[in-house]
Scaffold this motif. Structure first.
Motif, PDB file in Angstrom:
ATOM      1  N   THR A 173      20.805  41.572 111.462  1.00  0.00           N
ATOM      2  CA  THR A 173      19.507  41.889 112.064  1.00  0.00           C
ATOM      3  C   THR A 173      18.420  41.039 111.422  1.00  0.00           C
ATOM      4  N   GLY A 174      17.357  40.834 112.189  1.00  0.00           N
ATOM      5  CA  GLY A 174      16.240  40.041 111.690  1.00  0.00           C
ATOM      6  C   GLY A 174      15.681  40.605 110.388  1.00  0.00           C
ATOM      7  N   VAL A 175      15.478  41.934 110.356  1.00  0.00           N
ATOM      8  CA  VAL A 175      14.888  42.547 109.155  1.00  0.00           C
ATOM      9  C   VAL A 175      15.809  42.363 107.951  1.00  0.00           C
ATOM     10  N   ASP A 176      17.120  42.541 108.150  1.00  0.00           N
ATOM     11  CA  ASP A 176      18.060  42.384 107.029  1.00  0.00           C
ATOM     12  C   ASP A 176      18.106  40.934 106.556  1.00  0.00           C
ATOM     13  N   PHE A 177      18.143  40.004 107.506  1.00  0.00           N
ATOM     14  CA  PHE A 177      18.166  38.585 107.148  1.00  0.00           C
ATOM     15  C   PHE A 177      16.895  38.219 106.371  1.00  0.00           C
ATOM     16  N   ALA A 178      15.736  38.642 106.907  1.00  0.00           N
ATOM     17  CA  ALA A 178      14.462  38.304 106.263  1.00  0.00           C
ATOM     18  C   ALA A 178      14.405  38.907 104.859  1.00  0.00           C
ATOM     19  N   SER A 179      14.909  40.125 104.707  1.00  0.00           N
ATOM     20  CA  SER A 179      14.869  40.786 103.399  1.00  0.00           C
ATOM     21  C   SER A 179      15.734  40.023 102.396  1.00  0.00           C
ATOM     22  N   ALA A 180      16.946  39.655 102.831  1.00  0.00           N
ATOM     23  CA  ALA A 180      17.851  38.924 101.939  1.00  0.00           C
ATOM     24  C   ALA A 180      17.260  37.557 101.584  1.00  0.00           C
ATOM     25  N   LEU A 206       7.215  42.543 111.152  1.00  0.00           N
ATOM     26  CA  LEU A 206       6.037  42.749 110.287  1.00  0.00           C
ATOM     27  C   LEU A 206       5.558  44.187 110.380  1.00  0.00           C
ATOM     28  N   ASP A 207       5.718  44.805 111.557  1.00  0.00           N
ATOM     29  CA  ASP A 207       5.340  46.222 111.696  1.00  0.00           C
ATOM     30  C   ASP A 207       6.217  47.079 110.785  1.00  0.00           C
ATOM     31  N   VAL A 208       7.484  46.686 110.648  1.00  0.00           N
ATOM     32  CA  VAL A 208       8.393  47.411 109.748  1.00  0.00           C
ATOM     33  C   VAL A 208       7.976  47.171 108.292  1.00  0.00           C
ATOM     34  N   PHE A 209       7.754  45.895 107.940  1.00  0.00           N
ATOM     35  CA  PHE A 209       7.406  45.576 106.549  1.00  0.00           C
ATOM     36  C   PHE A 209       6.060  46.189 106.139  1.00  0.00           C
ATOM     37  N   ALA A 210       5.167  46.376 107.128  1.00  0.00           N
ATOM     38  CA  ALA A 210       3.851  46.952 106.818  1.00  0.00           C
ATOM     39  C   ALA A 210       3.906  48.480 106.816  1.00  0.00           C
ATOM     40  N   GLY A 211       5.079  49.033 107.148  1.00  0.00           N
ATOM     41  CA  GLY A 211       5.216  50.489 107.154  1.00  0.00           C
ATOM     42  C   GLY A 211       4.645  51.139 108.405  1.00  0.00           C
ATOM     43  N   LYS A 212       4.374  50.346 109.449  1.00  0.00           N
ATOM     44  CA  LYS A 212       3.810  50.908 110.690  1.00  0.00           C
ATOM     45  C   LYS A 212       4.916  51.497 111.553  1.00  0.00           C
ATOM     46  N   VAL A 213       6.090  50.887 111.466  1.00  0.00           N
ATOM     47  CA  VAL A 213       7.240  51.340 112.254  1.00  0.00           C
ATOM     48  C   VAL A 213       8.375  51.611 111.278  1.00  0.00           C
ATOM     49  N   GLU A 214       9.013  52.756 111.449  1.00  0.00           N
ATOM     50  CA  GLU A 214      10.134  53.085 110.555  1.00  0.00           C
ATOM     51  C   GLU A 214      11.433  52.564 111.137  1.00  0.00           C
ATOM     52  N   PRO A 273      17.367  55.676 109.905  1.00  0.00           N
ATOM     53  CA  PRO A 273      18.036  55.961 108.635  1.00  0.00           C
ATOM     54  C   PRO A 273      19.305  55.116 108.521  1.00  0.00           C
ATOM     55  N   GLU A 274      19.653  54.769 107.274  1.00  0.00           N
ATOM     56  CA  GLU A 274      20.769  53.843 107.056  1.00  0.00           C
ATOM     57  C   GLU A 274      22.056  54.263 107.757  1.00  0.00           C
ATOM     58  N   LYS A 275      22.292  55.584 107.755  1.00  0.00           N
ATOM     59  CA  LYS A 275      23.528  56.072 108.388  1.00  0.00           C
ATOM     60  C   LYS A 275      23.569  55.700 109.859  1.00  0.00           C
ATOM     61  N   MET A 276      22.413  55.849 110.529  1.00  0.00           N
ATOM     62  CA  MET A 276      22.367  55.500 111.952  1.00  0.00           C
ATOM     63  C   MET A 276      22.536  54.001 112.131  1.00  0.00           C
ATOM     64  N   GLN A 277      21.930  53.213 111.223  1.00  0.00           N
ATOM     65  CA  GLN A 277      22.093  51.753 111.309  1.00  0.00           C
ATOM     66  C   GLN A 277      23.570  51.392 111.213  1.00  0.00           C
ATOM     67  N   LYS A 278      24.258  52.033 110.250  1.00  0.00           N
ATOM     68  CA  LYS A 278      25.673  51.718 110.032  1.00  0.00           C
ATOM     69  C   LYS A 278      26.507  52.092 111.245  1.00  0.00           C
ATOM     70  N   LEU A 279      26.096  53.158 111.935  1.00  0.00           N
ATOM     71  CA  LEU A 279      26.846  53.589 113.125  1.00  0.00           C
ATOM     72  C   LEU A 279      26.501  52.732 114.344  1.00  0.00           C
ATOM     73  N   GLY A 280      25.571  51.793 114.162  1.00  0.00           N
ATOM     74  CA  GLY A 280      25.170  50.951 115.293  1.00  0.00           C
ATOM     75  C   GLY A 280      24.277  51.699 116.258  1.00  0.00           C
ATOM     76  N   LEU A 281      23.530  52.685 115.730  1.00  0.00           N
ATOM     77  CA  LEU A 281      22.703  53.506 116.613  1.00  0.00           C
ATOM     78  C   LEU A 281      21.202  53.283 116.391  1.00  0.00           C
ATOM     79  N   GLU A 282      20.848  52.105 115.885  1.00  0.00           N
ATOM     80  CA  GLU A 282      19.434  51.834 115.639  1.00  0.00           C
ATOM     81  C   GLU A 282      18.635  51.920 116.946  1.00  0.00           C
ATOM     82  N   TRP A 283      19.249  51.468 118.026  1.00  0.00           N
ATOM     83  CA  TRP A 283      18.584  51.479 119.328  1.00  0.00           C
ATOM     84  C   TRP A 283      18.227  52.907 119.754  1.00  0.00           C
ATOM     85  N   LEU A 284      19.108  53.859 119.399  1.00  0.00           N
ATOM     86  CA  LEU A 284      18.900  55.247 119.803  1.00  0.00           C
ATOM     87  C   LEU A 284      17.702  55.827 119.040  1.00  0.00           C
ATOM     88  N   TYR A 285      17.602  55.459 117.767  1.00  0.00           N
ATOM     89  CA  TYR A 285      16.489  55.918 116.940  1.00  0.00           C
ATOM     90  C   TYR A 285      15.173  55.347 117.471  1.00  0.00           C
TER      91      TYR A 285
END
Ligand code: UDP
Length: 240
Positions: free
Chosen positions: A84-91, A187-195, A198-210
């Motif tokens: 994901t973009g956020v994970d790549f940018a963070s690393a 940037l909305d994520v990094f600025a804390g505007k958008v959450e 949770p990691e568990k949902m990310q791991k399950l591939g359910l980020e879209w649902l959140y």
């Protein structure tokens, strides 16, 4: 190695390999583009040749979104995994911290990039953030000048697709940085505007649902997503 998923070629690599490749690009004296296409971007590229061309010329194309992973699997060309973009940018920021490489944050509503800069500087001690600018400008020239004057090596371009990729392709050389990363709403994520989910949902591939739960208005945009899986199935059955 690249893997074609409905017209967009993805690099079949792990997040660590992606960051290594990005860092190597900083050693070369030309602008590079990292794109992080999700299914919506694949769909856009199908009917927008200019966008498709920029994606095909990108130096690194990372699979953002579980839909891309499923489509690749259906096509019989599985990818190593999601980057994901956020994970790549963070690393990437983790590796840039403590070096003299400079990072510029471009995009999002006024004030968001500055807030993201503040939080990222605290999260990655030694990260050299050399400038920030919102993404709602009319005139490109002052923004190109701001990036150039900052001496940025890396720019996170967060203007939404296809604007961010087209902007980097059109102005990257003039703005002088070596690496442009198209990162949508990061940037909305990094600025804390958008959450993020949770990691568990990310791991399950359910980020879209959140995301849908948080922003129900996205339902219209998201309703088109399963289509990509049917397209992949159709292509597989036709032996493409
Ligand atoms: N944005 C911008 N300039 C524009 C249009 C959008 O800076 O002219 C920003 C917007 O504020 C948001 C990001 O681009 O921060 C796009 O976010 P979205 O979640 O729609 O993108 P995705 O991550 O889905 O590509």
């Amino acid at each position: 190695m690249r893997v074609d998923v409905l017209g967009v070629s993805f690099d079949n690599i792990t997040p660590e390999e992606a960051v290594d490749r990005a860092l190597a690009m900083l050693e070369e004296d030309r602008p590079h583009l990292v794109a992080t296409p999700n299914p919506e971007m694949i769909q856009r590229a199908e009917k927008d040749p200019a966008f498709a061309r920029v994606l095909s010329e990108a130096d690194l194309v990372l699979a953002d979104g579980i839909g891309v992973i499923y489509a690749a699997k259906i096509l019989g060309r599985p990818l190593k995994g999601r980057v994901t973009g956020v994970d790549f940018a963070s690393a990437l920021m983790e590796r840039l911290a403590g070096t003299d490489r400079r990072l510029f944050l471009l995009g999002a509503k006024p004030g968001v990039a500055e807030e993201a800069a503040k939080r990222l500087a605290a999260r990655y001690p030694g990260l050299n953030i050399c400038g920030a600018h919102d993404g709602y400008f009319q005139d490109d020239a002052p923004v190109i000048e701001a990036v150039r004057a900052s001496g940025a090596d890396v720019v996170f371009v967060c203007l939404g697709f296809p604007k961010q990729e087209l902007w980097a392709a059109a102005h990257g050389a003039e703005a002088g940085a070596k690496l442009y990363v198209g990162l949508g709403g990061s940037l909305d994520v990094f600025a804390g505007k958008v959450e993020r989910a949770p990691e568990k949902m990310q791991k399950l591939g359910l980020e879209w649902l959140y995301r849908l739960y948080k922003e129900p208005a996205r339902i219209g945009r998201m309703a088109k997503l399963p289509l990509i899986l049917f397209q992949a199935l159709g292509a597989r059955l036709k032996g493409k």
